[in-house]
Design a protein around this motif. Structure first.
Motif, PDB file in Angstrom:
ATOM      1  N   HIS A 217      48.252  27.771  26.125  1.00 50.77           N
ATOM      2  CA  HIS A 217      47.347  28.426  27.069  1.00 50.77           C
ATOM      3  C   HIS A 217      46.293  29.245  26.319  1.00 50.77           C
ATOM      4  O   HIS A 217      45.126  29.292  26.740  1.00 50.77           O
ATOM      5  CB  HIS A 217      48.157  29.326  27.996  1.00 50.77           C
ATOM      6  CG  HIS A 217      47.376  29.852  29.155  1.00 50.77           C
ATOM      7  ND1 HIS A 217      46.586  29.053  29.962  1.00 50.77           N
ATOM      8  CD2 HIS A 217      47.245  31.116  29.659  1.00 50.77           C
ATOM      9  CE1 HIS A 217      46.021  29.781  30.894  1.00 50.77           C
ATOM     10  NE2 HIS A 217      46.396  31.042  30.723  1.00 50.77           N
ATOM     11  N   PHE A 218      46.673  29.877  25.212  1.00 56.90           N
ATOM     12  CA  PHE A 218      45.699  30.593  24.399  1.00 56.90           C
ATOM     13  C   PHE A 218      44.628  29.637  23.900  1.00 56.90           C
ATOM     14  O   PHE A 218      43.445  29.989  23.826  1.00 56.90           O
ATOM     15  CB  PHE A 218      46.390  31.273  23.216  1.00 56.90           C
ATOM     16  CG  PHE A 218      47.286  32.422  23.591  1.00 56.90           C
ATOM     17  CD1 PHE A 218      47.095  33.120  24.766  1.00 56.90           C
ATOM     18  CD2 PHE A 218      48.332  32.809  22.752  1.00 56.90           C
ATOM     19  CE1 PHE A 218      47.921  34.185  25.117  1.00 56.90           C
ATOM     20  CE2 PHE A 218      49.160  33.868  23.083  1.00 56.90           C
ATOM     21  CZ  PHE A 218      48.952  34.558  24.270  1.00 56.90           C
ATOM     22  N   LYS A 219      45.054  28.443  23.527  1.00 60.37           N
ATOM     23  CA  LYS A 219      44.093  27.444  23.060  1.00 60.37           C
ATOM     24  C   LYS A 219      43.123  27.075  24.179  1.00 60.37           C
ATOM     25  O   LYS A 219      41.909  26.946  23.957  1.00 60.37           O
ATOM     26  CB  LYS A 219      44.836  26.203  22.565  1.00 60.37           C
ATOM     27  CG  LYS A 219      43.939  25.104  22.023  1.00 60.37           C
ATOM     28  CD  LYS A 219      44.762  23.997  21.364  1.00 60.37           C
ATOM     29  CE  LYS A 219      45.652  23.302  22.369  1.00 60.37           C
ATOM     30  NZ  LYS A 219      46.403  22.172  21.767  1.00 60.37           N
ATOM     31  N   TYR A 220      43.658  26.965  25.392  1.00 59.39           N
ATOM     32  CA  TYR A 220      42.794  26.666  26.546  1.00 59.39           C
ATOM     33  C   TYR A 220      41.801  27.804  26.780  1.00 59.39           C
ATOM     34  O   TYR A 220      40.613  27.566  27.017  1.00 59.39           O
ATOM     35  CB  TYR A 220      43.660  26.449  27.791  1.00 59.39           C
ATOM     36  CG  TYR A 220      42.863  26.370  29.077  1.00 59.39           C
ATOM     37  CD1 TYR A 220      42.217  25.185  29.442  1.00 59.39           C
ATOM     38  CD2 TYR A 220      42.726  27.478  29.914  1.00 59.39           C
ATOM     39  CE1 TYR A 220      41.470  25.106  30.606  1.00 59.39           C
ATOM     40  CE2 TYR A 220      41.977  27.415  31.079  1.00 59.39           C
ATOM     41  CZ  TYR A 220      41.356  26.228  31.419  1.00 59.39           C
ATOM     42  OH  TYR A 220      40.608  26.158  32.567  1.00 59.39           O
ATOM     43  N   ILE A 221      42.286  29.037  26.706  1.00 58.19           N
ATOM     44  CA  ILE A 221      41.409  30.190  26.910  1.00 58.19           C
ATOM     45  C   ILE A 221      40.314  30.225  25.850  1.00 58.19           C
ATOM     46  O   ILE A 221      39.145  30.477  26.142  1.00 58.19           O
ATOM     47  CB  ILE A 221      42.230  31.492  26.898  1.00 58.19           C
ATOM     48  CG1 ILE A 221      43.078  31.581  28.166  1.00 58.19           C
ATOM     49  CG2 ILE A 221      41.327  32.717  26.778  1.00 58.19           C
ATOM     50  CD1 ILE A 221      44.015  32.769  28.203  1.00 58.19           C
ATOM     51  N   THR A 228      36.304  36.533  22.861  1.00 53.58           N
ATOM     52  CA  THR A 228      36.992  36.574  21.577  1.00 53.58           C
ATOM     53  C   THR A 228      38.390  37.121  21.808  1.00 53.58           C
ATOM     54  O   THR A 228      38.550  38.202  22.374  1.00 53.58           O
ATOM     55  CB  THR A 228      36.251  37.496  20.588  1.00 53.58           C
ATOM     56  OG1 THR A 228      34.954  36.947  20.320  1.00 53.58           O
ATOM     57  CG2 THR A 228      37.026  37.613  19.269  1.00 53.58           C
ATOM     58  N   LEU A 229      39.392  36.349  21.409  1.00 54.84           N
ATOM     59  CA  LEU A 229      40.775  36.782  21.538  1.00 54.84           C
ATOM     60  C   LEU A 229      41.145  37.675  20.364  1.00 54.84           C
ATOM     61  O   LEU A 229      40.909  37.328  19.206  1.00 54.84           O
ATOM     62  CB  LEU A 229      41.707  35.567  21.562  1.00 54.84           C
ATOM     63  CG  LEU A 229      41.739  34.749  22.861  1.00 54.84           C
ATOM     64  CD1 LEU A 229      42.408  33.410  22.610  1.00 54.84           C
ATOM     65  CD2 LEU A 229      42.470  35.497  23.948  1.00 54.84           C
ATOM     66  N   ILE A 230      41.733  38.827  20.651  1.00 57.63           N
ATOM     67  CA  ILE A 230      42.263  39.700  19.605  1.00 57.63           C
ATOM     68  C   ILE A 230      43.744  39.888  19.866  1.00 57.63           C
ATOM     69  O   ILE A 230      44.143  40.519  20.851  1.00 57.63           O
ATOM     70  CB  ILE A 230      41.556  41.075  19.586  1.00 57.63           C
ATOM     71  CG1 ILE A 230      40.053  40.889  19.341  1.00 57.63           C
ATOM     72  CG2 ILE A 230      42.162  41.970  18.502  1.00 57.63           C
ATOM     73  CD1 ILE A 230      39.284  42.205  19.280  1.00 57.63           C
ATOM     74  N   PHE A 231      44.564  39.287  19.015  1.00 60.07           N
ATOM     75  CA  PHE A 231      46.014  39.418  19.125  1.00 60.07           C
ATOM     76  C   PHE A 231      46.465  40.633  18.310  1.00 60.07           C
ATOM     77  O   PHE A 231      45.940  40.903  17.227  1.00 60.07           O
ATOM     78  CB  PHE A 231      46.720  38.184  18.580  1.00 60.07           C
ATOM     79  CG  PHE A 231      46.332  36.893  19.255  1.00 60.07           C
ATOM     80  CD1 PHE A 231      46.639  36.672  20.581  1.00 60.07           C
ATOM     81  CD2 PHE A 231      45.668  35.892  18.552  1.00 60.07           C
ATOM     82  CE1 PHE A 231      46.286  35.481  21.207  1.00 60.07           C
ATOM     83  CE2 PHE A 231      45.316  34.701  19.156  1.00 60.07           C
ATOM     84  CZ  PHE A 231      45.622  34.495  20.489  1.00 60.07           C
ATOM     85  N   ILE A 232      47.463  41.343  18.803  1.00 58.48           N
ATOM     86  CA  ILE A 232      48.046  42.459  18.072  1.00 58.48           C
ATOM     87  C   ILE A 232      49.563  42.266  18.061  1.00 58.48           C
ATOM     88  O   ILE A 232      50.162  42.003  19.108  1.00 58.48           O
ATOM     89  CB  ILE A 232      47.729  43.820  18.730  1.00 58.48           C
ATOM     90  CG1 ILE A 232      46.227  43.988  18.949  1.00 58.48           C
ATOM     91  CG2 ILE A 232      48.266  44.974  17.880  1.00 58.48           C
ATOM     92  CD1 ILE A 232      45.862  45.232  19.752  1.00 58.48           C
TER      93      ILE A 232
END
Length: 386
Positions: A217-221, A228-232
């Motif tokens: 789903h992250f790939k789809y987003i 811009t996705l920021i993962f923590i």
């Protein structure tokens, strides 16, 4: 004649920041747009003693809230992370038909990664609102940043619902996962959201069904949302974020790995004079922020510098907790300063206390110090004269 307590913003001009949540857009905006806190005035012991009961309670309350919110501090680690984030965000201004690179801020607990990313997000929010206005051209509220915190065993539908909860979408209560994500996309497009922060990513179990589902789903987003996705998270590499396949050879993780830039934050180290000077600068900065009647120049930077490093092992989270709790005790008991006897009574996180024992021996044997050579020489000379 000094006022009985320091001036502060008039009632109603500052939102109650202790009652907000960053899982809602209003909470993030309240934090981003709140006026700067006013440091309470440092009164002398005599001035404190002359305060009436109501004035004393108010003064102690102001100090208590101030000490509980001393940060974030502009540490070298925070500034370096912000520089990298500005680089990445600025380079991610491609047209909507191009996927944007993601960021993973991966560090051990207590190093300030969430605080640093949030501080960046608030600055980004302020910048975008100042540049483009609080409303979009279509008349929708502008929300440059969206933040979602993960929980254990979260699935794709749960994640999409969390997105809708942030925006307070009326359709967040019912619907399918597919409907939720389309509604979330509508929110992002209408509110011109540019940053999507996903906190506590280490809760995601990458190898189980839900983990793979959300990973895809992250790939789809990344492909469909202009954000811009920021993962923590903690130990994201070991948990599979950068893996190009799972144990069965499934390569669905490869795209996430190839598009994600890992960033980190380190604990303070005192291996050389440059690092010791950075630690001393931190101590001096903290000293200036303390509101205690008996504080004095060098209280932290000279007299407690080795002690504070030993107690916290250079972890900014543990340090801020120790200083905060120490100031609360110093004000409550009337000590009005920090010293080793008082701080020894302050309880700290288990990780810091566990690591303290081994580190303390090195300091006792003079194998480590936080004092730059010139400063250590002056201190030794002063003791000899005395």
């Amino acid at each position: 004649m000094m006022p009985p307590h320091p001036a502060e913003p008039a009632e109603g001009t500052r939102p109650r920041l202790d009652n907000l949540t960053l899982s809602r857009k209003e909470g993030l905006r309240a934090l981003a747009e709140a006026p700067r806190r006013v440091q309470p005035e440092i009164l002398t012991l005599k001035q404190i003693a002359t305060l009436g009961e109501a004035a004393r309670l108010e003064y102690d309350h102001l100090r208590s809230v101030w000490h509980a919110n001393l940060g974030p501090l502009k540490t070298p680690q925070l500034e370096a992370l912000h520089e990298d984030l500005w680089d990445i965000i600025a380079s991610n201004q491609q047209d909507g038909d191009k996927a944007k690179g993601a960021v993973a801020v991966d560090a051990f607990p207590g190093l300030g990664k969430t605080t640093a990313v949030l501080d960046f997000a608030l600055k980004y929010h302020q910048q975008e609102i100042a540049r483009a206005g609080a409303f979009t051209a279509s008349g929708h509220e502008r929300w440059p940043v969206c933040r979602v915190g993960l929980t254990s065993n979260i699935g794709m539908k749960d994640f999409n619902r969390a997105l809708l909860e942030f925006f307070a979408h009326p359709g967040r209560k019912s619907g399918t996962a597919a409907l939720f994500v389309q509604r979330a996309l509508d929110c992002v497009l209408e509110c011109e959201t540019k940053l999507l922060i996903i906190d506590d990513l280490h809760f995601l179990k990458w190898q189980d069904k839900n983990g793979k589902e959300v990973s895809n789903h992250f790939k789809y987003i990344a492909n469909e949302f202009p954000v811009t996705l920021i993962f923590i998270g903690v130990e994201l590499g070991n948990r599979g974020l950068y893996s190009e396949s799972d144990a069965r050879g499934d390569i669905t993780l490869a795209q996430t790995a190839r598009r994600t830039t890992p960033l980190t934050m380190d604990a303070y180290s005192v291996r050389n004079d440059k690092e010791r000077r950075q630690w001393r600068k931190l101590m001096l900065g903290l000293e200036q922020r303390l509101v205690l009647a008996r504080k004095y120049p060098g209280m932290l930077a000279d007299d407690l510098t080795d002690y504070l490093y030993t107690r916290t092992t250079g972890h900014i989270g543990s340090l801020m907790t120790l200083i905060n709790r120490g100031c609360q005790r110093a004000a409550r008991t009337g000590a009005e300063l920090l010293d080793e006897d008082l701080l020894d009574q302050v309880k700290l996180d288990a990780g810091a206390e566990r690591a303290r024992k081994a580190l303390q021996k090195k300091f006792e044997r003079k194998r480590m110090t936080t004092k730059p050579r010139s400063r250590a020489a002056k201190t030794a000379s002063a003791k000899t004269v005395a």
